[in-house]
Every structure is written in structure tokens, then in C-alpha cells.
Write a protein that holds these residues in place. Sequence first.
Motif, PDB file in Angstrom:
ATOM      1  N   ASP A   1       0.875  -1.248   0.004  1.00  0.00           N
ATOM      2  CA  ASP A   1      -0.151  -0.029  -0.179  1.00  0.00           C
ATOM      3  C   ASP A   1       1.047   1.174   0.072  1.00  0.00           C
ATOM      4  O   ASP A   1       1.548   1.603   0.829  1.00  0.00           O
ATOM      5  N   THR A   2       0.715   1.992  -1.082  1.00  0.00           N
ATOM      6  CA  THR A   2       1.713   3.245  -1.289  1.00  0.00           C
ATOM      7  C   THR A   2       1.023   4.599  -0.151  1.00  0.00           C
ATOM      8  O   THR A   2       1.437   5.693  -0.294  1.00  0.00           O
ATOM      9  N   GLY A   3      -0.038   4.442  -0.010  1.00  0.00           N
ATOM     10  CA  GLY A   3      -0.812   5.477   0.851  1.00  0.00           C
ATOM     11  C   GLY A   3      -1.461   6.548   0.037  1.00  0.00           C
ATOM     12  O   GLY A   3      -1.253   6.736  -0.969  1.00  0.00           O
ATOM     13  N   VAL A   4      -2.282   7.504   0.911  1.00  0.00           N
ATOM     14  CA  VAL A   4      -2.758   8.483   0.252  1.00  0.00           C
ATOM     15  C   VAL A   4      -2.862   9.561   1.369  1.00  0.00           C
ATOM     16  O   VAL A   4      -2.517   9.403   2.635  1.00  0.00           O
ATOM     17  N   ILE A   5      -3.239  10.767   0.943  1.00  0.00           N
ATOM     18  CA  ILE A   5      -3.336  12.037   1.646  1.00  0.00           C
ATOM     19  C   ILE A   5      -4.422  12.653   1.319  1.00  0.00           C
ATOM     20  O   ILE A   5      -5.009  12.774   0.221  1.00  0.00           O
ATOM     21  N   MET A   6      -5.140  13.076   2.401  1.00  0.00           N
ATOM     22  CA  MET A   6      -6.561  13.873   2.148  1.00  0.00           C
ATOM     23  C   MET A   6      -6.246  15.336   2.161  1.00  0.00           C
ATOM     24  O   MET A   6      -5.724  15.938   2.896  1.00  0.00           O
ATOM     25  N   VAL A   7      -6.580  15.925   0.824  1.00  0.00           N
ATOM     26  CA  VAL A   7      -6.108  17.292   0.396  1.00  0.00           C
ATOM     27  C   VAL A   7      -7.283  18.388   0.587  1.00  0.00           C
ATOM     28  O   VAL A   7      -8.222  18.067  -0.277  1.00  0.00           O
ATOM     29  N   ASP A   8      -7.177  19.122   1.367  1.00  0.00           N
ATOM     30  CA  ASP A   8      -8.075  20.262   1.232  1.00  0.00           C
ATOM     31  C   ASP A   8      -7.473  21.587   1.171  1.00  0.00           C
ATOM     32  O   ASP A   8      -6.138  21.797   0.764  1.00  0.00           O
ATOM     33  N   SER A   9      -8.248  22.896   1.189  1.00  0.00           N
ATOM     34  CA  SER A   9      -7.540  23.963   1.130  1.00  0.00           C
ATOM     35  C   SER A   9      -6.497  24.355   2.129  1.00  0.00           C
ATOM     36  O   SER A   9      -5.595  25.035   2.022  1.00  0.00           O
ATOM     37  N   ASP A  10      -6.793  23.893   3.577  1.00  0.00           N
ATOM     38  CA  ASP A  10      -5.694  23.938   4.531  1.00  0.00           C
ATOM     39  C   ASP A  10      -4.332  23.280   4.193  1.00  0.00           C
ATOM     40  O   ASP A  10      -3.424  23.690   4.394  1.00  0.00           O
TER      41      ASP A  10
END
Length: 344
Positions: A327-336
Amino acid sequence: MRRTKAYRLIFVGVASVLLGGCSGSSKANMEEAAEQPAVVDYTCISNPESDKQIYVILKNYHGAYWEKVIDGITEAAKKLDEAVYLGGIDNETDISGQIDLMNQAMEQGADGILLAPADSNSLADSCQKVREKDIPVVLIDSSINSSEFDACYMTDNIDAGEMAAKEMLELLYDAGNSPTDPLEVGIQLSSDSSQAMVNRVSGFLNFWAGNAPEQWEIVQDIRVNGGDTKKAQSDASALLRENADIKGFFGCNNTSTVGIVNTLFEEERTDVVLVGFDLADETKQMLQNPEYHAVTVLQKQDQMGYLGMLSLNSLIKGEKSEQKYFDTGVIMVDSDYLMENAVS
């Protein structure tokens, strides 16, 4: 319980209800696209004089997502002794083109193949034929419905889908939607034959079924765009016209997300929230616009390419690993996130 079972039925087997939910015009467009060959021939990107050869076969060359994949592959190639040949298809529906490239790699003496499979079923036989010749196969981005590969570097897509559904619910509440009002969420993906896409949507639906208010539903017409941004935009517009209660979109991959973003901007639908995948320029613009409610699941696709190449190099040298999935992973991206990480 009845509702949970209904959502699970959407992805029984290989997306049977999804296939039934695609509109006739969508299927016609997909079949037309499949008839147009889109093979990108192999190009040697490093060590052309080497007697060892790695063949890389991608399923798309469009957009920021695949540029990052290629960046990872290219960076790894600098550290390897093998000649690296990069090829693929430029249309995710050209399954036969990808199979032809697999055959070419075998005929040209490949010592290892790095594959981003466009179809989880149709590429299984090709992978088996390759491994019968003792040629290692490493998968990236998506897996196949077979054990005929040596390693796979990809996102845990069921988990990512669940994360996306959780974010969708939070955005819908933040946008002022009442749990007692009728509401629908539309879904788009690039392929219904990719296990990554199927798992991503399955994870989303499972979380939604257990956590969404009873009045909030999923639009049954799940659209498949073949990795074509223009078609994704057209499909998003059609879903808005045909479903008056849509207040959210889930874009399961980069091209789907960009198409949805373009539609929401063009139609000024600030009342519709978005949970997307990956981080194209268009998606960044929406995240940075305070009038819209949006987040995107950022995959580490460069790591898929980079680590996949290093793994393939080790396999060619005779090193083995009992672990097959990484699993190479994910990042949750928002304006912050964009502000904190100075992403412009």
C-alpha cells in the motif's frame, strides 16, 4: 439492513449493477473509443546498451497523474543497470493494445515487466504467459484478478473509498444539507473493469450505506468515461440535468475529478460538493476557491512507479519477497493542506 444490501449489490462480482446502470449512450461511446487504437510504442529511456531489459506498460498517458507515475519510473531508472523501455496505451479502453505490448515485450527479450493493467480480467492471461517464461511481473496502480504477478504497488482502494465517503458526508453537512431532505450523490470512474476502480467505489458504497441518512441516496447511473476528461465533463453535466437532487459528486480518479470540476465551474454549482482523486491544476483551483466545498484523495503514484521499478530490479536479480501487495498510501487534501504545504 435492506439499504446496505442494496448498495452492496451494485458491486457484486465485477460491477454487475454498475454495468447495468451505465446509460446506452455511455456504452456506445466506450465501444467507439475501444475501436480506436491508442498504442504508445516503446521508447528506451535509460541504458540502451544494457543486455538486461525492463519493459514498462502504462494504461494512460493523459494528465498530471500519469506524469507523476512516469516521474517515479524515470527517477528509479537512473539507479538501475537495465535498459528501460517505456510504452503503453493512450486510451484506457484499448485493452488489446496493452495485450499486444505484453506480447512484444516477451518477443523482444524482456527480463522484467512493470504493468499498470487497464483491465483486471483481460490482462491476467498475459501475465500468466509472461511468468511461465520466468519473467517477473510487477503491477502498479491496479491489480489483476489472478495471482500471476510477483508484486503490486498501489493504493488500498477499499480503504480510500471509505475515506472518500466519510469526507463526502462531512462536506454535505458543512454545506448546510439537512439529513431529512432528499439528496443524491453522483459517481464517476474511468473504468468498470479495473479492480482499483471497483474497490474504490465498493469502499465508498459500503461506508455510505452504514453512515448516510436514509434520505440521502446514490445515483444508480454510475458513469464510466474511459479516462477521457471531456466525456467526464459531459457526463457530469448530464447527471446534473437528469437528477435534480444531486448535491455531491465522487470522482474516482483524476480524469473523472477534472471533468466534474470543469462542469461545476462552468455551471457555477457552488451548491454541489466534490470528493475527488489526485491533484490536477483544475482540482487545485476548486480547493482554493472558498465558494466551493471540495477535498481530494491524493495518491502517491510517483512512489508506485519508483518502488515498482526497484522491486522489479530485485526480482530480476533473483531476490524474492513473500509479500505481494504494498500500500503506497494516500493523503486527504483540502484548502488547509494546500496552504500549510505551500502548494500553489
